[in-house]
Design a protein around this motif. Structure first.
Motif, PDB file in Angstrom:
ATOM      1  N   ASP A  54     112.633 -56.246  15.443  1.00 27.32           N
ATOM      2  CA  ASP A  54     111.847 -56.286  14.205  1.00 27.32           C
ATOM      3  C   ASP A  54     112.610 -56.961  13.072  1.00 27.32           C
ATOM      4  O   ASP A  54     112.036 -57.713  12.285  1.00 27.32           O
ATOM      5  CB  ASP A  54     111.419 -54.881  13.787  1.00 27.32           C
ATOM      6  CG  ASP A  54     110.343 -54.307  14.693  1.00 27.32           C
ATOM      7  OD1 ASP A  54     109.689 -55.078  15.421  1.00 27.32           O
ATOM      8  OD2 ASP A  54     110.149 -53.075  14.661  1.00 27.32           O
ATOM      9  N   ILE A  57     112.407 -60.693  13.531  1.00 29.10           N
ATOM     10  CA  ILE A  57     111.073 -61.185  13.170  1.00 29.10           C
ATOM     11  C   ILE A  57     110.987 -61.357  11.658  1.00 29.10           C
ATOM     12  O   ILE A  57     110.550 -62.397  11.158  1.00 29.10           O
ATOM     13  CB  ILE A  57     109.979 -60.230  13.692  1.00 29.10           C
ATOM     14  CG1 ILE A  57     109.885 -60.327  15.214  1.00 29.10           C
ATOM     15  CG2 ILE A  57     108.633 -60.521  13.042  1.00 29.10           C
ATOM     16  CD1 ILE A  57     109.033 -59.246  15.865  1.00 29.10           C
ATOM     17  N   GLY A 104     109.691 -62.131  20.294  1.00 30.44           N
ATOM     18  CA  GLY A 104     109.321 -61.942  18.904  1.00 30.44           C
ATOM     19  C   GLY A 104     108.837 -63.210  18.230  1.00 30.44           C
ATOM     20  O   GLY A 104     108.362 -63.175  17.100  1.00 30.44           O
ATOM     21  N   ALA A 107     105.212 -63.188  16.893  1.00 35.04           N
ATOM     22  CA  ALA A 107     104.837 -62.060  16.042  1.00 35.04           C
ATOM     23  C   ALA A 107     103.654 -62.460  15.179  1.00 35.04           C
ATOM     24  O   ALA A 107     103.518 -63.632  14.787  1.00 35.04           O
ATOM     25  CB  ALA A 107     106.020 -61.647  15.167  1.00 35.04           C
ATOM     26  N   GLU A 149     112.066 -51.711  22.740  1.00 30.72           N
ATOM     27  CA  GLU A 149     111.810 -52.590  21.591  1.00 30.72           C
ATOM     28  C   GLU A 149     110.678 -53.568  21.933  1.00 30.72           C
ATOM     29  O   GLU A 149     109.770 -53.791  21.136  1.00 30.72           O
ATOM     30  CB  GLU A 149     113.063 -53.413  21.250  1.00 30.72           C
ATOM     31  CG  GLU A 149     114.173 -52.648  20.627  1.00 30.72           C
ATOM     32  CD  GLU A 149     114.023 -52.571  19.119  1.00 30.72           C
ATOM     33  OE1 GLU A 149     113.997 -53.609  18.445  1.00 30.72           O
ATOM     34  OE2 GLU A 149     113.928 -51.440  18.633  1.00 30.72           O
ATOM     35  N   TRP A 150     110.753 -54.149  23.118  1.00 29.20           N
ATOM     36  CA  TRP A 150     109.765 -55.132  23.580  1.00 29.20           C
ATOM     37  C   TRP A 150     108.376 -54.511  23.668  1.00 29.20           C
ATOM     38  O   TRP A 150     107.397 -55.080  23.186  1.00 29.20           O
ATOM     39  CB  TRP A 150     110.222 -55.697  24.920  1.00 29.20           C
ATOM     40  CG  TRP A 150     109.237 -56.604  25.582  1.00 29.20           C
ATOM     41  CD1 TRP A 150     108.529 -56.366  26.708  1.00 29.20           C
ATOM     42  CD2 TRP A 150     108.860 -57.915  25.148  1.00 29.20           C
ATOM     43  NE1 TRP A 150     107.732 -57.436  27.002  1.00 29.20           N
ATOM     44  CE2 TRP A 150     107.920 -58.395  26.063  1.00 29.20           C
ATOM     45  CE3 TRP A 150     109.227 -58.712  24.067  1.00 29.20           C
ATOM     46  CZ2 TRP A 150     107.321 -59.656  25.936  1.00 29.20           C
ATOM     47  CZ3 TRP A 150     108.632 -59.971  23.950  1.00 29.20           C
ATOM     48  CH2 TRP A 150     107.699 -60.428  24.866  1.00 29.20           C
ATOM     49  N   TYR A 153     106.839 -53.906  20.259  1.00 26.15           N
ATOM     50  CA  TYR A 153     106.380 -55.197  19.735  1.00 26.15           C
ATOM     51  C   TYR A 153     105.061 -55.613  20.392  1.00 26.15           C
ATOM     52  O   TYR A 153     104.112 -56.019  19.699  1.00 26.15           O
ATOM     53  CB  TYR A 153     107.480 -56.237  19.954  1.00 26.15           C
ATOM     54  CG  TYR A 153     107.058 -57.676  19.850  1.00 26.15           C
ATOM     55  CD1 TYR A 153     106.597 -58.213  18.656  1.00 26.15           C
ATOM     56  CD2 TYR A 153     107.156 -58.526  20.954  1.00 26.15           C
ATOM     57  CE1 TYR A 153     106.231 -59.555  18.568  1.00 26.15           C
ATOM     58  CE2 TYR A 153     106.808 -59.856  20.866  1.00 26.15           C
ATOM     59  CZ  TYR A 153     106.340 -60.364  19.674  1.00 26.15           C
ATOM     60  OH  TYR A 153     105.980 -61.686  19.598  1.00 26.15           O
ATOM     61  N   ARG A 156     102.163 -53.538  19.057  1.00 21.56           N
ATOM     62  CA  ARG A 156     101.864 -53.781  17.644  1.00 21.56           C
ATOM     63  C   ARG A 156     101.281 -55.178  17.412  1.00 21.56           C
ATOM     64  O   ARG A 156     100.288 -55.340  16.713  1.00 21.56           O
ATOM     65  CB  ARG A 156     103.134 -53.607  16.815  1.00 21.56           C
ATOM     66  CG  ARG A 156     102.937 -53.812  15.318  1.00 21.56           C
ATOM     67  CD  ARG A 156     104.251 -53.848  14.569  1.00 21.56           C
ATOM     68  NE  ARG A 156     105.030 -55.008  14.981  1.00 21.56           N
ATOM     69  CZ  ARG A 156     106.303 -54.953  15.371  1.00 21.56           C
ATOM     70  NH1 ARG A 156     106.964 -53.815  15.380  1.00 21.56           N
ATOM     71  NH2 ARG A 156     106.928 -56.050  15.743  1.00 21.56           N
ATOM     72  N   ASP A 157     101.912 -56.221  17.962  1.00 17.36           N
ATOM     73  CA  ASP A 157     101.549 -57.595  17.628  1.00 17.36           C
ATOM     74  C   ASP A 157     100.668 -58.295  18.653  1.00 17.36           C
ATOM     75  O   ASP A 157     100.083 -59.328  18.327  1.00 17.36           O
ATOM     76  CB  ASP A 157     102.817 -58.422  17.424  1.00 17.36           C
ATOM     77  CG  ASP A 157     103.537 -58.079  16.144  1.00 17.36           C
ATOM     78  OD1 ASP A 157     103.960 -59.009  15.446  1.00 17.36           O
ATOM     79  OD2 ASP A 157     103.701 -56.896  15.823  1.00 17.36           O
TER      80      ASP A 157
END
Length: 179
Positions: A54, A57, A104, A107, A149-150, A153, A156-157
């Protein structure tokens, strides 16, 4: 890349080990002559540690893509993984095409700043073997942490949705049209 203008932004995203760096290198090497060669930014050089997706990004948006879109000087700061701290800044010339590759890159915040958006997928087993062969035991000890983490992401995105081109890094006929 016809119709993308003389200085397009190309974003290449996908999971670890999918082949993003290889694709970016090949794209940069094959860039048409007659204009400036593209600059290449690798998010691996920006992530501030294993929980830094994040932050990278945000860094890319704030320091590279937004200023570049306004024709202003842009730059990114390298993260020194060996010493776990921020390092030197690297300028990005808005008069050159730009290729950004890494987890990312697609994003949601980046989409409006780009003309070409590539999603690269790969078989989970193949990509894990590639990533661990490339980064060895260091990545092995952080694989689950980075995977979390991936997945955050992705949820969310929904980066694949923003792609204009979808490719596979593990099939003979990798190109599939974007929806």
């Amino acid at each position: 890349m016809a119709g993308a203008g003389p200085t397009p932004v190309v974003l290449i995203d996908g999971p670890s080990g999918a082949g993003k760096s290889t694709l970016a290198d090949r794209l940069a090497a094959a860039w048409p002559s007659g204009g400036p060669k593209p600059e290449l930014v690798r998010l691996d050089d920006i992530y501030p540690g294993w929980q830094g997706l994040d932050a990278a990004i945000e860094h890319l948006t704030r320091h590279v893509l937004a200023p570049r879109a306004d024709g202003l000087p842009a730059a990114w700061q390298r993260y020194d993984w060996a010493n776990a701290r921020a390092a030197e800044w690297h300028p990005v010339d808005p008069a050159h095409p730009l290729i950004v590759e890494g987890c990312g890159a697609l994003a949601a915040a980046h989409l409006r700043f780009s003309e070409i958006r590539i999603w690269l997928r790969a078989d989970d087993g193949v990509r894990k073997r590639r990533a661990l062969a490339r980064d060895g035991d260091l990545f092995r000890s952080h694989w689950d942490e980075w995977q979390h983490e991936w997945e955050t992401y992705l949820g969310r995105d929904d980066p694949e949705r923003g792609a204009t081109i979808r490719l596979s890094g593990t099939t003979e006929n990798p190109r599939t049209p974007a929806a």
